[in-house]
Design a protein around this motif. Structure first.
Motif, PDB file in Angstrom:
ATOM      1  N   GLY A 107     -23.332  37.826  46.007  1.00  0.00           N
ATOM      2  CA  GLY A 107     -24.694  38.142  45.709  1.00  0.00           C
ATOM      3  C   GLY A 107     -25.196  36.739  47.154  1.00  0.00           C
ATOM      4  N   GLN A 108     -25.711  35.827  46.391  1.00  0.00           N
ATOM      5  CA  GLN A 108     -26.014  34.710  47.632  1.00  0.00           C
ATOM      6  C   GLN A 108     -25.461  33.689  47.062  1.00  0.00           C
ATOM      7  N   LEU A 109     -25.094  32.637  47.839  1.00  0.00           N
ATOM      8  CA  LEU A 109     -24.504  31.123  47.313  1.00  0.00           C
ATOM      9  C   LEU A 109     -25.711  30.380  47.359  1.00  0.00           C
ATOM     10  N   ASP A 110     -26.479  30.840  48.980  1.00  0.00           N
ATOM     11  CA  ASP A 110     -26.953  29.873  49.252  1.00  0.00           C
ATOM     12  C   ASP A 110     -28.022  30.403  50.638  1.00  0.00           C
ATOM     13  N   ALA A 111     -29.187  30.134  50.974  1.00  0.00           N
ATOM     14  CA  ALA A 111     -29.919  30.863  52.243  1.00  0.00           C
ATOM     15  C   ALA A 111     -29.103  30.845  52.926  1.00  0.00           C
ATOM     16  N   GLY A 112     -28.735  32.314  52.760  1.00  0.00           N
ATOM     17  CA  GLY A 112     -28.551  32.615  54.350  1.00  0.00           C
ATOM     18  C   GLY A 112     -26.416  32.664  54.253  1.00  0.00           C
ATOM     19  N   VAL A 113     -26.239  32.379  53.049  1.00  0.00           N
ATOM     20  CA  VAL A 113     -24.920  32.009  52.502  1.00  0.00           C
ATOM     21  C   VAL A 113     -24.640  33.258  51.982  1.00  0.00           C
ATOM     22  N   ASN A 114     -23.783  34.398  52.229  1.00  0.00           N
ATOM     23  CA  ASN A 114     -23.889  35.449  50.851  1.00  0.00           C
ATOM     24  C   ASN A 114     -22.549  35.646  50.926  1.00  0.00           C
ATOM     25  N   PHE A 115     -21.750  35.789  49.661  1.00  0.00           N
ATOM     26  CA  PHE A 115     -20.722  36.291  48.834  1.00  0.00           C
ATOM     27  C   PHE A 115     -20.300  37.018  48.327  1.00  0.00           C
ATOM     28  N   PHE A 116     -19.188  37.911  48.634  1.00  0.00           N
ATOM     29  CA  PHE A 116     -18.301  39.636  49.261  1.00  0.00           C
ATOM     30  C   PHE A 116     -17.209  39.833  48.580  1.00  0.00           C
ATOM     31  N   PRO A 117     -16.795  40.237  47.812  1.00  0.00           N
ATOM     32  CA  PRO A 117     -14.990  40.368  47.574  1.00  0.00           C
ATOM     33  C   PRO A 117     -14.283  40.930  48.838  1.00  0.00           C
ATOM     34  N   ALA A 118     -12.919  40.370  48.383  1.00  0.00           N
ATOM     35  CA  ALA A 118     -12.567  40.694  50.660  1.00  0.00           C
ATOM     36  C   ALA A 118     -11.332  40.701  49.722  1.00  0.00           C
ATOM     37  N   PRO A 119     -10.445  42.191  48.813  1.00  0.00           N
ATOM     38  CA  PRO A 119      -9.158  41.906  48.280  1.00  0.00           C
ATOM     39  C   PRO A 119      -8.171  42.251  49.154  1.00  0.00           C
ATOM     40  N   GLY A 120      -6.846  42.640  48.868  1.00  0.00           N
ATOM     41  CA  GLY A 120      -5.914  42.810  49.909  1.00  0.00           C
ATOM     42  C   GLY A 120      -4.928  41.735  49.444  1.00  0.00           C
ATOM     43  N   HIS A 121      -4.737  40.410  50.413  1.00  0.00           N
ATOM     44  CA  HIS A 121      -3.942  39.651  50.299  1.00  0.00           C
ATOM     45  C   HIS A 121      -4.091  38.643  48.713  1.00  0.00           C
TER      46      HIS A 121
END
Length: 229
Positions: free
Chosen positions: A127-141
């Motif tokens: 999704g979007q946190l702010d304009a032009g700032v998007n979050f995404f899952p990055a699992p592994g660590h």
């Protein structure tokens, strides 16, 4: 308005024979709706973080949002400095912190209790946190690691990866080096980031920059000054 960013605390991947120093990158993002801090670093970076903010005329109270990539000590200590802020963390990481991998000794004691004193928002999916700032899952660590993707005006697509890509070794080998989830899961995350990014801010290394051949290099040094008192 396009987001801008700068690394306030320069991380490194130095370690001791049986331990590591745990100095992580702390990144300040200037978004349309205010200041976003990506991670808060460990206690070893506490004074340096406060100085970096002060040098820019920023008080901890000026930070409106703190985005926590995951809840290991070297990324989520110092949350108390920003108790007024909105904390954003993945729902999966919050659950993981209550029941971590049996070999994961890096979660700070009482981190969920400390964060619960503030406003915490839980993320799922993308999704979007702010304009032009998007979050995404990055699992592994860890299973709940998240990253941010910035659409910048002058540097292209910048991914602030946290420990999804900790240092250049993982970007070069295209394989996860330290997983409390599964190595294969972390490797898929690394490959996704490498495919999408023009620049990468790793968890513990200088910024990585894509070259015309598709490989990534770093141009900035990572100085480590020791003072003997």
């Amino acid at each position: 308005m396009k987001p801008t960013y700068e690394i306030l605390v320069q991380g490194n991947n130095l370690r001791l024979k049986n331990d590591f120093l745990g100095i992580a990158n702390v990144t300040l993002i200037r978004g349309k709706n205010g200041l976003i801090l990506f991670d808060t670093g460990g206690y070893i970076s506490r004074l340096g973080l406060l100085k970096a903010l002060a040098d820019r005329g920023i008080a901890p109270a000026d930070i409106g949002t703190v985005f926590l990539s995951h809840l290991h000590f070297d990324h989520a200590h110092n949350v108390d400095l920003f108790a007024h802020a909105r904390f954003v963390v993945s729902e999966r990481e919050w659950e993981y912190a209550a029941h971590p991998h049996p070999h994961d000794q890096l979660l700070p004691w009482g981190i969920r209790e400390q964060l619960s004193k503030s406003k915490v928002e839980f993320l799922t999916g993308e999704g979007q946190l702010d304009a032009g700032v998007n979050f995404f899952p990055a699992p592994g660590h860890t299973p709940g690691c998240y990253g941010l993707e910035l659409e910048t005006a002058d540097r292209g697509r910048v991914i602030v990866a946290g420990d999804a890509i900790k240092y250049a070794k993982e970007a070069i080998l295209k394989r996860c080096d330290m997983a409390f989830d599964e190595v294969e899961v972390g490797t898929r995350t690394i490959q996704r980031i490498l495919e999408r990014a023009d620049r990468i801010v790793p968890g513990h290394f200088p910024e990585l920059i894509r070259q015309p051949d598709g490989n990534f290099i770093w141009e900035d040094p990572a100085p480590f000054e020791l003072l003997v008192r």
